[in-house]
Design a protein around this motif. Structure first.
Motif, mmCIF file in Angstrom:
data_model
loop_
_atom_site.group_PDB
_atom_site.id
_atom_site.type_symbol
_atom_site.label_atom_id
_atom_site.label_comp_id
_atom_site.label_asym_id
_atom_site.label_seq_id
_atom_site.Cartn_x
_atom_site.Cartn_y
_atom_site.Cartn_z
ATOM 1 N N ARG A 105 63.518 1.752 -6.044
ATOM 2 C CA ARG A 105 64.581 2.767 -6.078
ATOM 3 C C ARG A 105 65.366 2.774 -4.768
ATOM 4 O O ARG A 105 66.066 3.758 -4.467
ATOM 5 N N LEU A 147 61.879 1.433 -12.793
ATOM 6 C CA LEU A 147 61.910 2.879 -12.600
ATOM 7 C C LEU A 147 60.545 3.539 -12.759
ATOM 8 O O LEU A 147 60.287 4.585 -12.163
ATOM 9 N N GLU A 151 63.138 6.553 -22.050
ATOM 10 C CA GLU A 151 64.434 6.208 -21.445
ATOM 11 C C GLU A 151 65.454 5.814 -22.516
ATOM 12 O O GLU A 151 66.626 6.189 -22.441
ATOM 13 N N LEU A 175 68.761 5.387 -9.427
ATOM 14 C CA LEU A 175 68.040 6.329 -10.291
ATOM 15 C C LEU A 175 68.497 6.245 -11.741
ATOM 16 O O LEU A 175 67.937 6.918 -12.607
ATOM 17 N N PHE A 205 69.090 4.422 -15.419
ATOM 18 C CA PHE A 205 68.464 3.427 -16.293
ATOM 19 C C PHE A 205 69.551 2.484 -16.782
ATOM 20 O O PHE A 205 70.334 2.830 -17.674
#
Length: 507
Positions: free
Chosen positions: A400, A362, A316, A409, A411
């Motif tokens: 979520r 996530l 991420e 959704l 980051f």
């Protein structure tokens, strides 16, 4: 009667029982998709059940009822519904339903994860909490974790001109860090940073446990079909158990031999052996099988979960270069560039902590909670939950939920900072909007250790290296597909060029 005739007869009986049971229900069950004959809603689960169930929840609501074979299953897909089960009615959902994984891999329910709630479970939990996961134990073994992270840094530095499989190296690090606490020694390599060939085999075994444990085995839900093992799951579990049992049995016997006439070691297994015939409390004595089952829990639940979470986090950050730069700037300002991060630095790194929270949100290591079972019938949100129902909490979907999270959704670590949407949220089971370790009595026993390890590894990798992608790959387009198992693996391993960014003497 031929095998084929016997199988068809069983199918016919199962169909009759299924239709009889499902021809209306006297109570108001939660909504859910119409089940198929015999197999019920099993086909609705698809290859990634956490995603399929999240999609179904958008149609049927955050409390769903499914029929998997002959088993009632309820699915919680929102924070408020999860709190009803895991807080308000936690005492009614402390046991696990019968399942092949517990029977064939986890020593027939004699481990900590699957043991029935009661004196034996409390004994195993008490021993683990006191000697492995307490604040004192974590502090006593801090130096071992830091040493293994330093070994990882050395290995990455040595490979700075070549691509590395980050997940593989992270798994070696987490396994050796845990092994030194549990066994008093590494299980892979000599500490030089090279990957022991046995490490690949061990990681494959751990991943196979998680994959098999995540399979919805037909025999668990249609008892008449259990003996046929149509998916081959039970056979694979038995074979895998034999490999793990040999691995753990050798460790246990070697430890017993070394402890004879030798000064008592300070590792977890030595303590278990010393307590084997003299355990205080209501549970009585520990058996060799319970000791091996505990080791199995720790090696499976405490290694790949942490390494895969860190792998997701680094992926991420690579996709979001500005966030990575912000994290590096914070660590540089606190730690400098003349030493590695230590666990004592972590409380002074709020942005790094927010990065880790957002990673857990996530990419929870266990997207569907380990199943629980209703000991008694109860009512949740006006719906009837039958006795014996299996409970699944969709941790992935809850974190979520667009009704709770802005841009769910995306980051965005800043959501956990002052001024963000959830500045005071806790990921230790108290705030149900994000519960990567579960909640209630069955919350993950190793939560504190897992959180420390993930924070330390993430901080170190962010601080000590810049990361390059293979030629042709664009950071913003990095592959983020999931591979489903009991733990959430990346479908495509993260392969990178590590580029040292600290003073040369640090490495």
């Amino acid at each position: 009667m031929t095998p084929v005739t016997f199988l068809l007869t069983n199918f016919a009986v199962a169909s009759f029982v299924y239709l009889l049971v499902n021809n209306g229900h006297p109570h108001r069950l939660p909504p859910g998709p119409r089940p198929w004959p015999i197999v019920g809603n099993l086909p609705h689960l698809g290859p990634k059940p956490h995603q399929s169930l999240a999609s179904l929840a958008r149609s049927y609501g955050p409390l769903m009822h499914l029929r998997l074979g002959s088993v009632d299953v309820v699915v919680a897909a929102s924070a408020s519904v999860a709190a009803q089960f895991l807080k308000t009615n936690d005492a009614n959902f402390v046991n696990r339903p019968p399942n092949s994984g517990a029977k064939y891999i986890a020593y027939n329910y004699q481990d900590l994860v699957f043991a029935p709630y009661g004196p034996r479970w409390r004994l195993l939990r008490k021993v683990s909490s006191l000697h492995l996961f307490s604040g004192k134990a974590l502090d006593d073994f801090r130096h071992l974790r830091q040493e293994e992270v330093a070994v990882l840094v050395h290995a990455l530095t040595s490979a700075s001109n070549s691509l590395v499989n980050l997940g593989q190296l992270l798994n070696v690090c987490t396994t050796n860090a845990l092994a030194r606490v549990m066994l008093g020694k590494r299980v892979f390599g000599d500490g030089s940073g090279g990957v022991d060939p046995k490490a690949d085999e061990f990681k494959d075994m751990v991943v196979e446990v998680m994959v098999l444990a995540g399979v919805f085995n037909l025999g668990d839900f249609v008892p008449a079909l259990e003996r046929f093992d149509l998916q081959g799951v039970a056979t694979k579990m038995k074979n895998l158990h034999a490999r793990f049992d040999s691995f753990l049995g050798n460790i246990l016997e070697e430890h017993k031999m070394n402890s004879d006439g030798v000064k008592q070691q300070n590792d977890f297994l030595s303590k278990l052996i010393s307590l084997k015939d003299d355990v205080d409390g209501e549970g009585g004595k520990l058996t060799d099988i319970e000791i091996k089952a505990l080791l199995l829990n720790m090696f499976t639940a405490g290694t790949d979960t942490s390494s895969s979470t860190v792998e997701w986090g680094i992926a991420e950050l690579i996709r979001h270069p500005k966030i990575l730069a912000q994290a590096q700037q914070e660590i540089d300002s606190v730690v400098g560039r003349d030493r590695l991060v230590t666990e004592l630095d972590l409380p002074n790194l709020p942005f790094l902590q927010a990065v880790v929270k957002e990673t857990f949100r996530l990419h929870p290591s266990t997207p569907l909670s380990l199943p629980r079972m209703a000991s008694q019938s109860c009512e949740i949100n006006g719906y009837y939950i039958p006795k014996g129902s299996t409970l699944l909490v969709n941790v992935w979907a809850i974190a979520r939920d667009p009704n709770v999270w802005a841009e769910p959704l995306e980051f965005r670590p800043d959501r956990f900072l002052p001024g963000g949407e959830k500045p005071n949220i806790d990921i230790k089971g108290n705030d149900f909007e994000v519960i990567p370790f579960g909640a209630g009595r069955r919350i993950c026993a190793g939560m504190s250790l897992g959180l420390r390890m993930v924070q330390l590894l993430t901080a170190t990798l962010v601080h000590a290296f810049d990361w390059g992608l293979p030629e042709g790959q664009i950071p913003e387009k990095l592959q983020m597909e999931e591979a489903y198992g009991l733990t959430l693996q990346r479908a495509v391993p993260l392969v990178l060029y590590p580029q040292p960014r600290l003073s040369s003497h640090v490495y």
